[in-house]
Each structure stands twice: as structure tokens, then as C-alpha cells.
Motif scaffolding. Sequence first.
Motif, mmCIF file in Angstrom:
data_model
loop_
_atom_site.group_PDB
_atom_site.id
_atom_site.type_symbol
_atom_site.label_atom_id
_atom_site.label_comp_id
_atom_site.label_asym_id
_atom_site.label_seq_id
_atom_site.Cartn_x
_atom_site.Cartn_y
_atom_site.Cartn_z
ATOM 1 N N ALA A 55 0.852 -1.234 -0.015
ATOM 2 C CA ALA A 55 0.043 0.044 0.057
ATOM 3 C C ALA A 55 0.918 1.201 -0.210
ATOM 4 O O ALA A 55 0.636 2.160 -0.922
ATOM 5 N N LEU A 56 2.030 1.269 0.745
ATOM 6 C CA LEU A 56 2.884 2.675 0.996
ATOM 7 C C LEU A 56 3.452 2.553 -0.568
ATOM 8 O O LEU A 56 3.558 3.828 -0.760
ATOM 9 N N THR A 57 3.801 1.719 -1.080
ATOM 10 C CA THR A 57 4.638 1.672 -2.355
ATOM 11 C C THR A 57 3.682 2.309 -3.295
ATOM 12 O O THR A 57 4.139 3.075 -4.249
ATOM 13 N N ARG A 58 2.504 1.644 -3.379
ATOM 14 C CA ARG A 58 1.479 2.152 -4.380
ATOM 15 C C ARG A 58 1.045 3.512 -4.167
ATOM 16 O O ARG A 58 0.863 4.290 -5.321
ATOM 17 N N LEU A 59 1.354 4.165 -3.050
ATOM 18 C CA LEU A 59 1.108 5.435 -2.874
ATOM 19 C C LEU A 59 2.228 6.615 -3.116
ATOM 20 O O LEU A 59 2.273 7.583 -2.848
ATOM 21 N N GLY A 60 3.447 5.728 -3.176
ATOM 22 C CA GLY A 60 4.606 6.388 -3.421
ATOM 23 C C GLY A 60 5.333 6.707 -1.916
ATOM 24 O O GLY A 60 6.063 7.919 -2.056
ATOM 25 N N LEU A 61 4.998 6.441 -0.852
ATOM 26 C CA LEU A 61 5.397 6.806 0.460
ATOM 27 C C LEU A 61 6.679 5.906 0.741
ATOM 28 O O LEU A 61 7.291 6.479 1.772
ATOM 29 N N THR A 62 6.997 4.933 0.038
ATOM 30 C CA THR A 62 8.442 4.587 0.241
ATOM 31 C C THR A 62 8.911 3.888 -1.244
ATOM 32 O O THR A 62 7.944 3.514 -2.128
ATOM 33 N N ASP A 63 10.321 3.795 -1.352
ATOM 34 C CA ASP A 63 10.761 3.068 -2.788
ATOM 35 C C ASP A 63 11.635 2.266 -2.300
ATOM 36 O O ASP A 63 12.348 1.650 -3.156
ATOM 37 N N LEU A 64 11.699 1.809 -0.975
ATOM 38 C CA LEU A 64 12.425 0.782 -0.387
ATOM 39 C C LEU A 64 12.156 -0.559 -0.963
ATOM 40 O O LEU A 64 10.811 -0.780 -1.023
#
Length: 96
Positions: A55-64
Motif C-alpha cells: 500500500a505504501l509503495t503504491r502511494l509513493g510513500l516508500t521506494d525501498l
Amino acid sequence: MKQNLTTVETIDGKTYGPVRILFADKIRLEDTMRHNGWTLADNDARCTAFLSWAALTRLGLTDLKFDDWQATLADIDFQAGVEAESDPTPAAVPAS
């Protein structure tokens, strides 16, 4: 409609969420579980973390990458079946 929400706290004190888990995040988890031979029964915490990461990667909140991201976690609060505050689907308008 009921929703699944996640809130993530990292070891540096940042908090992300609550963020809604979408169906696409669940499919991404299933694909990864199949690829890695994970079972839900033996990997409950890992699956919760993966859904949160998806969910966080989908929203661009992490790229790790997932494994690197896991090392940054302090805690995850996962809420399943939360009643939506409002219906995001607009009401149907009858044709004139």
C-alpha cells in the motif's frame, strides 16, 4: 463497505497512515507468497508487513525494497473490517 487499514510506524518515529489496503495489494501479496513459498498460517506478521508495504509503495510513500523496508519498522497497526466513514461510490443518477 468494510475496509482494511494499516498504520505503520518506523524506528525513526515517522508514522504513515491509516492507509487503505486495496484488492491490488492483496493480489500482489498472493503472487509474492506463491513465488516465495510462503503460507499464511506460518507468516502472518510477514503478510501483514507485505500488505502495508504494498500500500505504501503504491502511494509513493516508500521506494525501498520489501526486505530493506522491514528493517525500518517499529510497529504496524492493521485493522481488518473497518466500517467506511462514507461510501466512496457516487449514488447512481437515473437516466433522463
